[in-house]
Structure formats: structure tokens, C-alpha cells
Design a protein around this motif. Structure first.
Motif, PDB file in Angstrom:
ATOM      1  N   ALA A 114       0.842  -1.195   0.000  1.00 47.51           N
ATOM      2  CA  ALA A 114       0.000   0.000   0.000  1.00 47.51           C
ATOM      3  C   ALA A 114       0.877   1.245   0.000  1.00 47.51           C
ATOM      4  O   ALA A 114       1.781   1.376   0.827  1.00 47.51           O
ATOM      5  N   TYR A 115       0.588   2.146  -0.923  1.00 49.12           N
ATOM      6  CA  TYR A 115       1.296   3.423  -0.965  1.00 49.12           C
ATOM      7  C   TYR A 115       0.433   4.558  -0.413  1.00 49.12           C
ATOM      8  O   TYR A 115       0.929   5.662  -0.207  1.00 49.12           O
ATOM      9  N   LEU A 116      -0.824   4.269  -0.163  1.00 47.39           N
ATOM     10  CA  LEU A 116      -1.720   5.220   0.486  1.00 47.39           C
ATOM     11  C   LEU A 116      -2.830   4.414   1.149  1.00 47.39           C
ATOM     12  O   LEU A 116      -3.324   3.439   0.574  1.00 47.39           O
ATOM     13  N   VAL A 117      -3.181   4.793   2.374  1.00 45.93           N
ATOM     14  CA  VAL A 117      -4.292   4.164   3.088  1.00 45.93           C
ATOM     15  C   VAL A 117      -5.326   5.245   3.374  1.00 45.93           C
ATOM     16  O   VAL A 117      -5.006   6.280   3.947  1.00 45.93           O
ATOM     17  N   GLN A 118      -6.567   4.997   2.937  1.00 45.18           N
ATOM     18  CA  GLN A 118      -7.642   5.952   3.152  1.00 45.18           C
ATOM     19  C   GLN A 118      -8.605   5.404   4.203  1.00 45.18           C
ATOM     20  O   GLN A 118      -8.965   4.220   4.166  1.00 45.18           O
ATOM     21  N   LEU A 119      -9.014   6.267   5.126  1.00 43.27           N
ATOM     22  CA  LEU A 119      -9.946   5.870   6.172  1.00 43.27           C
ATOM     23  C   LEU A 119     -10.989   6.970   6.363  1.00 43.27           C
ATOM     24  O   LEU A 119     -10.694   8.154   6.196  1.00 43.27           O
ATOM     25  N   ARG A 120     -12.178   6.554   6.729  1.00 41.73           N
ATOM     26  CA  ARG A 120     -13.231   7.524   7.041  1.00 41.73           C
ATOM     27  C   ARG A 120     -14.144   6.924   8.098  1.00 41.73           C
ATOM     28  O   ARG A 120     -14.512   5.743   8.024  1.00 41.73           O
TER      29      ARG A 120
ATOM     30  N   THR B 275     -12.372  12.125   6.941  1.00 40.28           N
ATOM     31  CA  THR B 275     -11.533  11.285   6.087  1.00 40.28           C
ATOM     32  C   THR B 275     -10.060  11.547   6.376  1.00 40.28           C
ATOM     33  O   THR B 275      -9.661  12.679   6.644  1.00 40.28           O
ATOM     34  N   PHE B 276      -9.260  10.491   6.280  1.00 38.68           N
ATOM     35  CA  PHE B 276      -7.821  10.588   6.518  1.00 38.68           C
ATOM     36  C   PHE B 276      -7.085   9.864   5.404  1.00 38.68           C
ATOM     37  O   PHE B 276      -7.482   8.763   5.002  1.00 38.68           O
ATOM     38  N   LEU B 277      -6.026  10.480   4.921  1.00 38.99           N
ATOM     39  CA  LEU B 277      -5.154   9.886   3.909  1.00 38.99           C
ATOM     40  C   LEU B 277      -3.793   9.675   4.545  1.00 38.99           C
ATOM     41  O   LEU B 277      -3.109  10.635   4.901  1.00 38.99           O
ATOM     42  N   VAL B 278      -3.399   8.428   4.700  1.00 40.70           N
ATOM     43  CA  VAL B 278      -2.176   8.076   5.426  1.00 40.70           C
ATOM     44  C   VAL B 278      -1.131   7.559   4.442  1.00 40.70           C
ATOM     45  O   VAL B 278      -1.409   6.655   3.640  1.00 40.70           O
ATOM     46  N   ASP B 279       0.063   8.131   4.519  1.00 45.73           N
ATOM     47  CA  ASP B 279       1.179   7.711   3.670  1.00 45.73           C
ATOM     48  C   ASP B 279       2.062   6.741   4.458  1.00 45.73           C
ATOM     49  O   ASP B 279       2.910   7.155   5.248  1.00 45.73           O
ATOM     50  N   PRO B 280       1.898   5.426   4.255  1.00 44.93           N
ATOM     51  CA  PRO B 280       2.697   4.468   5.030  1.00 44.93           C
ATOM     52  C   PRO B 280       4.174   4.476   4.648  1.00 44.93           C
ATOM     53  O   PRO B 280       5.017   4.052   5.440  1.00 44.93           O
ATOM     54  N   VAL B 281       4.492   4.958   3.453  1.00 47.36           N
ATOM     55  CA  VAL B 281       5.891   5.014   3.032  1.00 47.36           C
ATOM     56  C   VAL B 281       6.619   6.095   3.819  1.00 47.36           C
ATOM     57  O   VAL B 281       7.699   5.873   4.378  1.00 47.36           O
ATOM     58  N   ALA B 282       6.025   7.293   3.893  1.00 43.13           N
ATOM     59  CA  ALA B 282       6.645   8.387   4.646  1.00 43.13           C
ATOM     60  C   ALA B 282       6.765   8.038   6.123  1.00 43.13           C
ATOM     61  O   ALA B 282       7.711   8.463   6.797  1.00 43.13           O
ATOM     62  N   LEU B 283       5.820   7.246   6.618  1.00 42.25           N
ATOM     63  CA  LEU B 283       5.834   6.849   8.029  1.00 42.25           C
ATOM     64  C   LEU B 283       6.676   5.597   8.261  1.00 42.25           C
ATOM     65  O   LEU B 283       6.727   5.079   9.383  1.00 42.25           O
ATOM     66  N   ASP B 284       7.311   5.103   7.199  1.00 41.69           N
ATOM     67  CA  ASP B 284       8.173   3.924   7.291  1.00 41.69           C
ATOM     68  C   ASP B 284       7.421   2.727   7.857  1.00 41.69           C
ATOM     69  O   ASP B 284       7.981   1.890   8.572  1.00 41.69           O
ATOM     70  N   GLY B 285       6.123   2.661   7.552  1.00 43.71           N
ATOM     71  CA  GLY B 285       5.316   1.536   8.004  1.00 43.71           C
ATOM     72  C   GLY B 285       5.007   1.519   9.485  1.00 43.71           C
ATOM     73  O   GLY B 285       4.427   0.547   9.983  1.00 43.71           O
ATOM     74  N   GLU B 286       5.353   2.591  10.195  1.00 42.80           N
ATOM     75  CA  GLU B 286       5.127   2.631  11.645  1.00 42.80           C
ATOM     76  C   GLU B 286       3.706   3.130  11.919  1.00 42.80           C
ATOM     77  O   GLU B 286       3.474   4.307  12.156  1.00 42.80           O
ATOM     78  N   LEU B 287       2.761   2.202  11.873  1.00 42.59           N
ATOM     79  CA  LEU B 287       1.352   2.556  12.023  1.00 42.59           C
ATOM     80  C   LEU B 287       0.739   1.954  13.279  1.00 42.59           C
ATOM     81  O   LEU B 287      -0.473   1.747  13.341  1.00 42.59           O
ATOM     82  N   ALA B 288       1.554   1.669  14.281  1.00 50.45           N
ATOM     83  CA  ALA B 288       1.049   1.061  15.514  1.00 50.45           C
ATOM     84  C   ALA B 288      -0.073   1.886  16.153  1.00 50.45           C
ATOM     85  O   ALA B 288      -1.081   1.310  16.611  1.00 50.45           O
ATOM     86  N   PRO B 289       0.022   3.226  16.225  1.00 53.66           N
ATOM     87  CA  PRO B 289      -1.093   4.000  16.811  1.00 53.66           C
ATOM     88  C   PRO B 289      -2.388   3.822  16.030  1.00 53.66           C
ATOM     89  O   PRO B 289      -3.471   3.768  16.624  1.00 53.66           O
ATOM     90  N   LEU B 290      -2.273   3.720  14.717  1.00 49.86           N
ATOM     91  CA  LEU B 290      -3.465   3.518  13.894  1.00 49.86           C
ATOM     92  C   LEU B 290      -4.041   2.123  14.123  1.00 49.86           C
ATOM     93  O   LEU B 290      -5.260   1.951  14.245  1.00 49.86           O
ATOM     94  N   ALA B 291      -3.167   1.130  14.207  1.00 47.17           N
ATOM     95  CA  ALA B 291      -3.622  -0.241  14.449  1.00 47.17           C
ATOM     96  C   ALA B 291      -4.384  -0.343  15.762  1.00 47.17           C
ATOM     97  O   ALA B 291      -5.383  -1.064  15.864  1.00 47.17           O
ATOM     98  N   ALA B 292      -3.933   0.385  16.772  1.00 49.87           N
ATOM     99  CA  ALA B 292      -4.592   0.332  18.078  1.00 49.87           C
ATOM    100  C   ALA B 292      -6.039   0.802  18.005  1.00 49.87           C
ATOM    101  O   ALA B 292      -6.871   0.399  18.822  1.00 49.87           O
ATOM    102  N   VAL B 293      -6.340   1.641  17.024  1.00 53.83           N
ATOM    103  CA  VAL B 293      -7.704   2.157  16.872  1.00 53.83           C
ATOM    104  C   VAL B 293      -8.519   1.300  15.910  1.00 53.83           C
ATOM    105  O   VAL B 293      -9.595   0.792  16.250  1.00 53.83           O
ATOM    106  N   VAL B 294      -7.995   1.121  14.703  1.00 51.78           N
ATOM    107  CA  VAL B 294      -8.818   0.482  13.661  1.00 51.78           C
ATOM    108  C   VAL B 294      -8.927  -1.022  13.837  1.00 51.78           C
ATOM    109  O   VAL B 294      -9.882  -1.630  13.333  1.00 51.78           O
ATOM    110  N   ASN B 295      -8.005  -1.643  14.541  1.00 53.14           N
ATOM    111  CA  ASN B 295      -8.073  -3.089  14.710  1.00 53.14           C
ATOM    112  C   ASN B 295      -9.156  -3.512  15.702  1.00 53.14           C
ATOM    113  O   ASN B 295      -9.359  -4.712  15.922  1.00 53.14           O
ATOM    114  N   ASP B 296      -9.838  -2.533  16.290  1.00 49.28           N
ATOM    115  CA  ASP B 296     -10.948  -2.827  17.203  1.00 49.28           C
ATOM    116  C   ASP B 296     -12.294  -2.442  16.617  1.00 49.28           C
ATOM    117  O   ASP B 296     -13.315  -2.506  17.317  1.00 49.28           O
TER     118      ASP B 296
END
Length: 411
Positions: free
Chosen positions: A64-70, A76-97
Motif C-alpha cells: 500500500a502506498y496510500l491508506v484511506q480511512l473515514r 476522512t484521513f489519507l495516510v502515507d505508510p511510506v513516509a511513516l516507514d510503516g510505523e502505524l502502531a497507533p493507527l492499528a490500536a484504533v482500527v483493529n478494534d
């Protein structure tokens, strides 16, 4: 199948939607912006619409080069996982529930799993549309028919690894999640009214929990145009070129077709060049870039010529299932009769319930069941065979008895 399934908006005058109602948000590319987005998502309630943009026509790895969430109440949020170096743990803590809403979820879940994003449950609007009886289930088509909006489309095949991303691409990406939640509500109500909501839930769970497919046996055999190559020696040359191209593509993270098109592989094997100069006379290989690699491409061609006969590939691809159905009549007429009867029975059931027959029961599972029927010929034996083959309870309930009758009628 009824093309008028469900309650629809008059499609004569759909409202064009060229950008999100609240505007296109900035791309989240640092930890502080991600933390703020996560706070807003966590403070809101309900399902989360999720989508990704990949670069499969440009890159080797399908990430994924862009993750969109709403989420309602958060935006709406557009998340760049490349710029974040794949460090999406804070996002996982929210959306994985939270429950996710996706369109064609099986396409997005693998690259989201690589980012440690996993839904506890999901609703797939494409699959829901199929089960509800719609013949056309592209996101734009369903939004137009059920919600009365025409989405701005046109960038799905773009190179999403490009940076910075153009504004019109970001508009498109944000629109992909803009209406997923209301679309889900429409489709859920329609499935409920048709008595199919439990079927859909079972299908969604099957998609969510599906294991990643294993590696293909002899993937080089999927080279487009390979049917033109008849000899084992020619197939060995295709294999050798394909494997070198795949190695180069993997190292460069480029789509294999951009390293060397399938058509060029087939053309090289068909022409059987003797030297690099001969190879350079062929259309693709005469270009500026490929001329530089002519000697590189000649090596696998020459290696294939030197292979001992025992190492040449078989003209027929390996398979662990029944042969193609068009050969059944010659190989096993009884099996061909069983398959014909089974298909007729399943088509009747699918039409009655306004379902695509391939969603009623996977064609491969039908073929396997007809080629080698269960030892126990009754409905229970067929039900167990279907269950072992991965069929869901609702599918077994609808098809086992009819399938058993079809098999018995041709015994």
C-alpha cells in the motif's frame, strides 16, 4: 439475475461528486499528524471505511502506498505508510478494534496486513452487491444506482508510488471512502430484506480469515501468449527468460512487464536468435533500453538450448485437480454427465435466489466434487465434501441436496 434488484435511485441524473464534501484532507506523513488522526478516529463511533492505493502496474511488491480511512464524526484521513516507514502502531490500536467497510476487500487486506492492520470484522460492499443480485458491482456503479452520486474516477491504475501525489489523485482516493458507509447501510438493508444478511456475514468472515494463497506451481506458464510455444525446448526458453526477468524485477521493485513484456519473451523464443545482434532486430529488443541488455537476455535463451532432455518442462502444466471440463467427455463421460447435471441444478438455485452461480458455490469445488464424487453418495456425504472444500454453511444448506440428486441421477 434481476438487474433491478433492490431499491435504486433514478440513475438518469446522478449528482457528480468530484471532491469530498468536506474537502480533501492533507496527506498524513509524520507521527504527530498520525497521532492526531488516531485521536479523532477513536473519539468517533461506528464502522470505519478503509481503502488502499497500490502501484501493481509499476512496482513488483503489492504494498500500500496510500491508506484511506473515514469514520462518521471523524472525517476522512489519507495516510502515507511510506513516509511513516510503516510505523502505524497507533493507527492499528484504533482500527483493529472496529468493523471495517471495504469494496473488494480481498484486494486490500493483504497489503494492510503487512502494515499490521487487521479487521475484527468487515463488510464488503462489492460482495454484498453480488449477493443482493446486482449484475454490475463496481464501486462507482453501486454508488450511482443506490445513492445517486457519480464518483470521479480514473486513477486506479496510476503509479501510487510517485511522490508527491497530485491533488486530483488525492481527490480520487478520498472519494473512494467518502460514501462507503452509506453504501453499506443501503446494501445491508437490501440483504436483510432478501433474507441474505446471514449469508453475507458468512462470506465476509470467509474473506477476512482467508489464508494467503500459496506460491503458484510453475508461474512462468502464465506468460501471455505462451500457447504459441509448442516444444519442450521452447517452453524451457520461456521459463528461463521469465525467471531472469522476475529476478531483475524483484531486485528493482519494478513490475515484471516493465522490465520485459510477455510479448517480448514469446517473440524472442519464437524468433530463436543466434546472437545478441539478432535479438536486437526484434521490436521490443531494438529499443534504446533493451539494446543494452541484449547479451543479458541471450544468456537464458542459450542456457535453455543446452539443457538435457530430462530437465525440459512438460508441455502440459501440472495440476492437482481434474482436467479442463472440455476434455471430460473423452476422459470420463460419466463425470461429464455429472458436471452437466450439477451445473444445471446449481444454475436453477442461483436464479431463484438472484445470485451469481459462482457465489453460490465455487466452480472449482463443483468440478472436484463431480470428478471424484464422495464415497457416501447422499446429501450428507455431499455436504461433508463441500464443507471440506471450504463451502460456507449457507451454501451447503442450499446446494447439498440438489447436488446429491444430480450426482445420483447420472450414476
Amino acid at each position: 439475475m434481476d438487474d433491478n434488484a433492490g431499491e435504486e435511485i433514478d440513475p438518469a441524473e446522478p449528482t457528480p461528486l468530484t471532491e469530498p464534501v468536506e474537502g480533501t484532507p492533507p496527506v498524513i506523513s509524520d507521527a504527530s499528524a498520525l497521532a492526531e488522526a488516531c485521536q479523532r478516529l477513536e473519539a468517533a463511533h461506528g464502522a470505519i471505511a478503509v481503502d488502499t492505493e497500490r502501484a501493481s502496474g509499476y512496482r513488483y511488491w503489492p504494498k500500500a502506498y496510500l491508506v484511506q480511512l473515514r469514520r462518521d464524526g471523524a472525517g476522512t484521513f489519507l495516510v502515507d505508510p511510506v513516509a511513516l516507514d510503516g510505523e502505524l502502531a497507533p493507527l492499528a490500536a484504533v482500527v483493529n478494534d472496529a468493523e471495517w467497510v471495504l469494496h473488494a476487500a480481498s484486494q486490500d487486506l493483504p497489503c494492510l496486513a503487512e502494515l499490521n492492520l487487521h479487521p475484527p470484522s468487515l463488510f464488503d460492499t462489492e460482495l454484498a452487491g453480488r449477493l443482493a443480485g446486482y449484475d454490475r458491482v463496481a464501486l462507482g456503479t453501486l454508488v450511482e444506482r443506490l445513492l445517486g452520486y457519480r464518483l470521479e474516477k480514473g486513477h486506479s491504475a496510476a503509479d501510487w508510488s510517485r511522490r508527491p501525489l497530485p491533488q486530483d489523485w488525492l481527490n480520487y482516493a478520498a472519494l473512494d471512502v467518502e460514501l462507503l458507509i452509506p453504501l453499506r447501510e443501503k446494501l445491508e438493508a437490501e440483504l436483510d430484506s432478501q433474507g441474505k444478511l446471514e449469508w453475507a456475514r458468512q462470506e465476509f468472515e470467509a474473506v477476512r480469515t482467508a489464508k494467503p494463497p500459496g506460491p503458484r506451481a510453475e508461474p512462468w506458464r502464465r506468460t501471455s501468449g505462451i500457447h504459441k510455444i509448442r516444444s519442450p525446448r521452447g517452453l524451457a526458453a520461456v521459463r528461463a527468460l521469465w525467471e531472469l526477468r522476475d529476478e531483475m524485477a524483484r531486485k528493482r521493485d519494478r513490475a515484471p512487464s516493465r522490465v520485459l513484456p510477455d510479448s517480448a519473451i514469446v517473440a524472442a523464443v519464437t524468433a530463436d536468435p543466434k546472437t545478441a545482434a539478432d535479438l536486437q532486430k526484434l521490436p521490443v529488443f531494438s529499443g534504446r533500453v533493451q539494446r543494452r541488455y541484449a547479451s543479458t537476455w541471450m544468456r537464458p535463451l542459450q542456457a535453455a538450448k543446452a539443457l538435457p532432455a530430462a530437465e525440459l518442462p512438460s508441455p502440459a502444466p501440472p495440476h492437482d485437480g481434474p482436467p479442463p471440463p472440455n476434455r471430460w467427455a473423452d476422459k470420463d463421460p460419466d463425470a461429464a454427465a455429472r458436471l452437466s447435471a450439477a451445473r444445471a441444478a446449481l444454475t436453477k438455485i442461483a436464479e431463484h435466489h438472484q445470485l451469481p452461480v459462482e457465489n453460490l458455490l465455487l466452480p472449482d469445488l463443483v468440478r472436484r466434487t463431480c470428478w471424484r464424487p464422495p464415497a457416501e453418495p447422499g446429501a450428507e456425504g455431499v455436504a461433508e465434501a463441500l464443507r471440506t472444500g471450504g463451502a460456507r454453511p449457507w451454501q451447503i444448506e442450499l446446494t447439498a441436496a440438489a447436488l446429491a440428486a444430480a450426482l445420483a441421477a447420472t450414476a
